[in-house]
Design a protein around this motif. Structure first.
Motif, PDB file in Angstrom:
ATOM      1  N   ALA A  20       0.841  -1.197   0.000  1.00 52.54           N
ATOM      2  CA  ALA A  20       0.000   0.000   0.000  1.00 52.54           C
ATOM      3  C   ALA A  20       0.870   1.239   0.000  1.00 52.54           C
ATOM      4  N   ARG A  21       0.252   2.327  -0.402  1.00 51.20           N
ATOM      5  CA  ARG A  21       0.889   3.641  -0.277  1.00 51.20           C
ATOM      6  C   ARG A  21      -0.195   4.659   0.022  1.00 51.20           C
ATOM      7  N   SER A  22       0.199   5.741   0.598  1.00 50.17           N
ATOM      8  CA  SER A  22      -0.746   6.780   0.990  1.00 50.17           C
ATOM      9  C   SER A  22      -1.110   7.632  -0.220  1.00 50.17           C
ATOM     10  N   LEU A  23      -2.387   7.994  -0.289  1.00 53.01           N
ATOM     11  CA  LEU A  23      -2.839   8.882  -1.374  1.00 53.01           C
ATOM     12  C   LEU A  23      -2.160  10.234  -1.244  1.00 53.01           C
ATOM     13  N   ASP A  24      -2.087  10.726  -0.011  1.00 54.74           N
ATOM     14  CA  ASP A  24      -1.402  11.991   0.279  1.00 54.74           C
ATOM     15  C   ASP A  24       0.031  11.644   0.653  1.00 54.74           C
ATOM     16  N   THR A  25       0.980  12.016  -0.195  1.00 51.31           N
ATOM     17  CA  THR A  25       2.382  11.625   0.026  1.00 51.31           C
ATOM     18  C   THR A  25       2.960  12.216   1.309  1.00 51.31           C
ATOM     19  N   GLU A  26       2.355  13.267   1.852  1.00 47.43           N
ATOM     20  CA  GLU A  26       2.835  13.904   3.083  1.00 47.43           C
ATOM     21  C   GLU A  26       2.346  13.171   4.332  1.00 47.43           C
ATOM     22  N   ARG A  27       1.354  12.323   4.182  1.00 48.07           N
ATOM     23  CA  ARG A  27       0.722  11.683   5.333  1.00 48.07           C
ATOM     24  C   ARG A  27       1.212  10.247   5.470  1.00 48.07           C
ATOM     25  N   SER A  28       1.351   9.791   6.735  1.00 41.73           N
ATOM     26  CA  SER A  28       1.723   8.401   6.985  1.00 41.73           C
ATOM     27  C   SER A  28       0.759   7.805   8.017  1.00 41.73           C
ATOM     28  N   PHE A  29       0.675   6.494   8.016  1.00 41.95           N
ATOM     29  CA  PHE A  29      -0.225   5.779   8.917  1.00 41.95           C
ATOM     30  C   PHE A  29       0.576   4.741   9.683  1.00 41.95           C
ATOM     31  N   ALA A  30       0.324   4.657  10.982  1.00 44.09           N
ATOM     32  CA  ALA A  30       1.051   3.743  11.864  1.00 44.09           C
ATOM     33  C   ALA A  30       0.370   2.376  11.884  1.00 44.09           C
ATOM     34  N   PRO A  31       1.123   1.332  12.231  1.00 38.37           N
ATOM     35  CA  PRO A  31       0.531  -0.007  12.337  1.00 38.37           C
ATOM     36  C   PRO A  31      -0.657  -0.015  13.317  1.00 38.37           C
ATOM     37  N   GLY A  32      -1.701  -0.733  12.927  1.00 35.08           N
ATOM     38  CA  GLY A  32      -2.900  -0.823  13.750  1.00 35.08           C
ATOM     39  C   GLY A  32      -3.990   0.165  13.367  1.00 35.08           C
ATOM     40  N   GLN A  33      -3.642   1.205  12.617  1.00 33.08           N
ATOM     41  CA  GLN A  33      -4.638   2.203  12.212  1.00 33.08           C
ATOM     42  C   GLN A  33      -5.569   1.642  11.147  1.00 33.08           C
ATOM     43  N   GLN A  34      -6.804   2.131  11.152  1.00 28.59           N
ATOM     44  CA  GLN A  34      -7.771   1.792  10.107  1.00 28.59           C
ATOM     45  C   GLN A  34      -7.646   2.828   8.991  1.00 28.59           C
ATOM     46  N   VAL A  35      -7.607   2.364   7.757  1.00 30.69           N
ATOM     47  CA  VAL A  35      -7.544   3.257   6.599  1.00 30.69           C
ATOM     48  C   VAL A  35      -8.591   2.822   5.579  1.00 30.69           C
ATOM     49  N   ASP A  36      -8.939   3.706   4.678  1.00 33.00           N
ATOM     50  CA  ASP A  36      -9.880   3.407   3.602  1.00 33.00           C
ATOM     51  C   ASP A  36      -9.119   3.193   2.309  1.00 33.00           C
ATOM     52  N   VAL A  37      -9.507   2.157   1.563  1.00 33.34           N
ATOM     53  CA  VAL A  37      -8.886   1.885   0.271  1.00 33.34           C
ATOM     54  C   VAL A  37      -9.570   2.778  -0.758  1.00 33.34           C
ATOM     55  N   VAL A  38      -8.811   3.685  -1.366  1.00 37.49           N
ATOM     56  CA  VAL A  38      -9.354   4.628  -2.338  1.00 37.49           C
ATOM     57  C   VAL A  38      -9.352   4.023  -3.733  1.00 37.49           C
ATOM     58  N   GLU A  39      -8.266   3.362  -4.090  1.00 38.15           N
ATOM     59  CA  GLU A  39      -8.149   2.742  -5.404  1.00 38.15           C
ATOM     60  C   GLU A  39      -7.081   1.671  -5.368  1.00 38.15           C
ATOM     61  N   ILE A  40      -7.001   0.918  -6.440  1.00 34.29           N
ATOM     62  CA  ILE A  40      -5.957  -0.097  -6.594  1.00 34.29           C
ATOM     63  C   ILE A  40      -5.118   0.316  -7.790  1.00 34.29           C
ATOM     64  N   ASP A  41      -3.836   0.460  -7.577  1.00 37.23           N
ATOM     65  CA  ASP A  41      -2.915   0.825  -8.643  1.00 37.23           C
ATOM     66  C   ASP A  41      -1.977  -0.354  -8.869  1.00 37.23           C
ATOM     67  N   GLY A  42      -2.288  -1.166  -9.875  1.00 36.27           N
ATOM     68  CA  GLY A  42      -1.537  -2.397 -10.112  1.00 36.27           C
ATOM     69  C   GLY A  42      -1.806  -3.372  -8.992  1.00 36.27           C
ATOM     70  N   ALA A  43      -0.771  -3.683  -8.191  1.00 36.39           N
ATOM     71  CA  ALA A  43      -0.943  -4.568  -7.043  1.00 36.39           C
ATOM     72  C   ALA A  43      -0.791  -3.797  -5.739  1.00 36.39           C
ATOM     73  N   THR A  44      -0.958  -2.483  -5.802  1.00 32.48           N
ATOM     74  CA  THR A  44      -0.797  -1.634  -4.633  1.00 32.48           C
ATOM     75  C   THR A  44      -2.105  -0.949  -4.284  1.00 32.48           C
ATOM     76  N   ALA A  45      -2.495  -1.036  -3.031  1.00 33.51           N
ATOM     77  CA  ALA A  45      -3.697  -0.349  -2.556  1.00 33.51           C
ATOM     78  C   ALA A  45      -3.319   1.080  -2.202  1.00 33.51           C
TER      79      ALA A  45
END
Length: 140
Positions: A112-137
């Motif tokens: 996975a990668r963040s939609l907003d390149t400035e933002r990061s998410f820590a382990p355990g956090q809930q995130v929403d899948v916006v799109e699939i780019d190849g094999a990356t959420a």
């Protein structure tokens, strides 16, 4: 040969292009020919047979064809593949930022990668899948 037999021959003749071309209109014309055969067998005259053939064929085309087109153009109600993943929630397994990371989506581990390149998410956090780019959420 009786007239009703000729109508049945016509129905079969109209059924052949239905099977070969998958054009349902031929099937509707074949049904009209069967109705004309029944009219002939019941003693209807030539004019009555042609009127029944035309009426049944036109009625079927006018009524059944729009219904069939509506059903054919409808999108499937069950989302599969990438469409089923978009919009789901995921749990971050490894830190996710603009460069990458790992998430768990419905029991499967995805890069996975963040939609907003400035933002990061820590382990355990809930995130929403916006799109699939190849094999990356792509998440947010």
């Amino acid at each position: 040969m009786d007239t009703w037999v000729w109508w049945l021959v016509a129905a079969v003749g109209l059924g052949i292009p239905l099977v070969v071309t998958a054009m349902p209109e031929f099937g509707m014309l074949a049904a009209g020919a069967v109705a004309a055969a029944v009219t002939s067998a019941l003693g209807g005259g030539a004019v009555a047979q042609f009127v029944v053939f035309a009426a049944v064929s036109v009625a079927l085309i006018a009524v059944v064809r729009p219904i069939a087109n509506r059903h054919r153009d409808r999108r499937p109600e069950l989302a599969t593949g990438v469409d089923a993943i978009r919009g789901r929630q995921a749990v971050v397994l490894e830190r996710v930022d603009g460069q990458g990371g790992r998430v768990k989506i419905g029991g499967e581990i995805w890069s996975a990668r963040s939609l907003d390149t400035e933002r990061s998410f820590a382990p355990g956090q809930q995130v929403d899948v916006v799109e699939i780019d190849g094999a990356t959420a792509v998440v947010m």
